[in-house]
Design an enzyme around this catalytic site. Structure first.
Site, mmCIF file in Angstrom:
data_model
loop_
_atom_site.group_PDB
_atom_site.id
_atom_site.type_symbol
_atom_site.label_atom_id
_atom_site.label_comp_id
_atom_site.label_asym_id
_atom_site.label_seq_id
_atom_site.Cartn_x
_atom_site.Cartn_y
_atom_site.Cartn_z
ATOM 1 N N LEU A 188 -7.144 4.660 7.749
ATOM 2 C CA LEU A 188 -8.153 5.521 7.145
ATOM 3 C C LEU A 188 -8.782 6.433 8.192
ATOM 4 O O LEU A 188 -9.177 7.558 7.885
ATOM 5 C CB LEU A 188 -9.237 4.679 6.473
ATOM 6 C CG LEU A 188 -8.811 3.834 5.275
ATOM 7 C CD1 LEU A 188 -10.017 3.111 4.694
ATOM 8 C CD2 LEU A 188 -8.114 4.667 4.227
ATOM 9 N N GLU A 189 -8.868 5.963 9.418
ATOM 10 C CA GLU A 189 -9.402 6.778 10.508
ATOM 11 C C GLU A 189 -8.603 8.075 10.662
ATOM 12 O O GLU A 189 -9.168 9.144 10.874
ATOM 13 C CB GLU A 189 -9.373 5.999 11.835
ATOM 14 C CG GLU A 189 -10.329 4.836 11.898
ATOM 15 C CD GLU A 189 -9.797 3.523 11.316
ATOM 16 O OE1 GLU A 189 -10.389 2.478 11.624
ATOM 17 O OE2 GLU A 189 -8.806 3.532 10.541
ATOM 18 N N LYS A 229 -11.815 2.012 0.394
ATOM 19 C CA LYS A 229 -10.824 1.351 -0.458
ATOM 20 C C LYS A 229 -11.594 0.376 -1.347
ATOM 21 O O LYS A 229 -12.052 -0.664 -0.882
ATOM 22 C CB LYS A 229 -9.830 0.550 0.383
ATOM 23 C CG LYS A 229 -8.875 1.347 1.217
ATOM 24 C CD LYS A 229 -7.940 0.372 1.953
ATOM 25 C CE LYS A 229 -6.922 1.085 2.786
ATOM 26 N NZ LYS A 229 -5.976 0.136 3.415
ATOM 27 N N GLU A 277 0.827 -1.202 0.000
ATOM 28 C CA GLU A 277 0.000 0.000 0.000
ATOM 29 C C GLU A 277 0.868 1.261 0.000
ATOM 30 O O GLU A 277 0.524 2.261 -0.609
ATOM 31 C CB GLU A 277 -0.923 0.014 1.229
ATOM 32 C CG GLU A 277 -1.963 -1.078 1.214
ATOM 33 C CD GLU A 277 -2.770 -1.143 2.493
ATOM 34 O OE1 GLU A 277 -4.007 -1.185 2.401
ATOM 35 O OE2 GLU A 277 -2.161 -1.138 3.585
ATOM 36 N N TYR A 313 -17.620 24.311 -3.244
ATOM 37 C CA TYR A 313 -17.335 22.876 -3.191
ATOM 38 C C TYR A 313 -15.865 22.612 -3.473
ATOM 39 O O TYR A 313 -15.267 21.710 -2.893
ATOM 40 C CB TYR A 313 -18.148 22.116 -4.258
ATOM 41 C CG TYR A 313 -19.614 22.381 -4.263
ATOM 42 C CD1 TYR A 313 -20.421 21.868 -3.261
ATOM 43 C CD2 TYR A 313 -20.203 23.133 -5.274
ATOM 44 C CE1 TYR A 313 -21.791 22.105 -3.264
ATOM 45 C CE2 TYR A 313 -21.561 23.367 -5.284
ATOM 46 C CZ TYR A 313 -22.352 22.855 -4.276
ATOM 47 O OH TYR A 313 -23.693 23.091 -4.278
#
Length: 134
Positions: free
Chosen positions: A80-81, A107, A29, A61
């Site tokens: 990811l947190e 993911k 990764e 945006y």
């Protein structure tokens, strides 16, 4: 502020933002990277912008998109947190008119047996409750 109150309010919506990043714990990764999909909801009062039709009375945006892009394509995080927390805290810090933000990071290409759309996490942060604590 309770979640139910927030869900009834006005919000900016960004869906399906796609990035290539190097977040994750595994060596592959970090070296090869992978695709990530991000959704963001940012709660704020949109009444004035609705009446005036002026960009100055809302948040573009693209401003929130740039925050997400910088973090997703920036230095790698293990979890990811952590990525979602940085997106949420940066958004709340930069735009005081936003009362809450929800960030979902997925993911879509995960090495697991079975069919799936994506695996990921979702966080909800409120300015009055979470901003000083997280």
């Amino acid at each position: 502020m309770e979640d139910i109150e927030i869900m009834k309010g006005d919000k900016l919506i960004l869906r399906g933002l796609k990035f290539h990043g190097f977040h994750g714990v595994k060596k592959e990764e970090r070296t090869l990277g992978q695709k990530f999909v991000v959704d963001v909801d940012a709660w704020m009062d949109l009444c004035k912008a609705g009446k005036t039709d002026l960009l100055a009375d809302t948040i573009s945006y693209t401003a929130i998109y740039r925050i997400v892009k910088e973090i997703m394509e920036g230095p790698p995080h293990n979890l990811l947190e952590s990525v979602a927390e940085l997106i949420a805290s940066t958004t709340l810090t930069k735009y005081p008119q936003i009362s809450a933000v929800r960030v979902k990071v997925g993911k879509p290409h995960v090495a697991v047996e079975g069919s799936l759309d994506y695996l990921g996490i979702e966080i909800l942060r409120h300015r009055s409750v979470d901003a000083p604590n997280c």
